[in-house]
Design a protein around this motif. Structure first.
Motif, mmCIF file in Angstrom:
data_model
loop_
_atom_site.group_PDB
_atom_site.id
_atom_site.type_symbol
_atom_site.label_atom_id
_atom_site.label_comp_id
_atom_site.label_asym_id
_atom_site.label_seq_id
_atom_site.Cartn_x
_atom_site.Cartn_y
_atom_site.Cartn_z
ATOM 1 N N ASP A 167 0.822 -1.185 -0.026
ATOM 2 C CA ASP A 167 -0.182 0.133 0.151
ATOM 3 C C ASP A 167 0.966 1.314 0.080
ATOM 4 N N PRO A 168 1.703 1.456 -1.064
ATOM 5 C CA PRO A 168 2.386 2.819 -1.082
ATOM 6 C C PRO A 168 1.807 4.145 -1.009
ATOM 7 N N VAL A 169 0.668 3.982 -1.570
ATOM 8 C CA VAL A 169 -0.290 5.189 -1.529
ATOM 9 C C VAL A 169 -0.776 5.679 -0.139
ATOM 10 N N ARG A 170 -1.103 4.682 0.588
ATOM 11 C CA ARG A 170 -1.293 4.715 1.925
ATOM 12 C C ARG A 170 -0.182 5.377 2.828
ATOM 13 N N LEU A 171 0.970 4.720 2.631
ATOM 14 C CA LEU A 171 1.978 5.081 3.385
ATOM 15 C C LEU A 171 2.470 6.692 2.918
ATOM 16 N N ARG A 172 2.159 6.955 1.821
ATOM 17 C CA ARG A 172 2.682 8.395 1.505
ATOM 18 C C ARG A 172 1.650 9.338 1.981
ATOM 19 N N LYS A 173 0.486 9.003 1.867
ATOM 20 C CA LYS A 173 -0.515 9.986 2.593
ATOM 21 C C LYS A 173 -0.363 9.885 4.118
ATOM 22 N N LYS A 174 0.291 8.975 4.753
ATOM 23 C CA LYS A 174 0.449 8.967 6.042
ATOM 24 C C LYS A 174 1.619 9.921 6.501
ATOM 25 N N VAL A 175 2.617 9.930 5.550
ATOM 26 C CA VAL A 175 3.810 10.817 5.668
ATOM 27 C C VAL A 175 3.564 12.135 5.725
#
Length: 205
Positions: free
Chosen positions: A72-80
């Protein structure tokens, strides 16, 4: 002799909505996504692995970019972005793209993203971070065009990067922080560019 007279172009609409966390006080603004052929890893802003944007953002957040392509790279980027209090958007909503190029010089804005509406809907944003400023095809130039269309232009500063400008909107001051592109074609790279991003993104409003 036969000469080329057809200026080939494609019309594209931005594939993603701006992402703005509730507590974001800064809006990071780019131009438009890379051509679809370069979106090799995920469907979100800066999907081209040859662009250093996420490498810089993850380093500022104290995280390892090597882990960012996993689940889930998109979720990780949103978290950052949420962790850093950053919203993200592009100045163009619809463009002409010439010959499948991802170079900003090959893009022409048809419709701008409604930045003032974003500022109205997210009133704690008091800083816009602009990630390119060279010539007429850049985030800075197109943001200035959008503001001018709405009768609220700002003065474009001169001199070397980083630069700052001031926009008056809805009875408050919006600071515009102007820093270099994260493209590997950028003249400013490495620690110098990283330091500019740290100063712009971690500065207290």
């Amino acid at each position: 002799m036969t000469y080329i007279t057809n200026n080939n172009f494609e019309v594209e609409t931005h594939p993603w909505q701006p992402f703005i966390p509730k507590k974001a006080d800064k809006l990071l603004l780019g131009t438009f996504p890379t051509h679809p052929r370069n979106r090799k890893t995920y469907e979100f802003f800066y999907p081209n692995p040859n662009n250093d944007f996420w490498k810089i953002i993850f380093e500022i957040a104290g995280l390892n970019i090597e882990n960012s392509q996993k689940k889930d790279p998109v979720r990780l980027r949103k978290k950052v972005l949420t962790q850093l209090g950053l919203g993200i958007a592009d100045i163009c909503h619809m463009i002409y793209r010439q010959k499948t190029s991802s170079n900003d010089n090959a893009l022409f804005p048809i419709e701008f993203t409604d930045i003032f509406l974003l500022l109205e809907n997210h009133p704690i944003i008091t800083t816009i971070v602009v990630t390119s400023s060279s010539k007429n095809s850049s985030t800075l130039a197109w943001l200035h065009q959008y503001c001018s269309l709405n009768g609220n232009p700002f003065i474009i500063p001169t001199g070397k990067l980083p630069k700052t400008a001031t926009l008056h909107f809805n009875n408050k001051i919006i600071n515009i922080e102007i820093i270099p592109s994260t493209s590997r074609q950028s003249r400013i790279k490495g620690d110098e560019r990283l330091e500019m991003y740290k100063n712009a993104l971690l500065k207290s409003n």
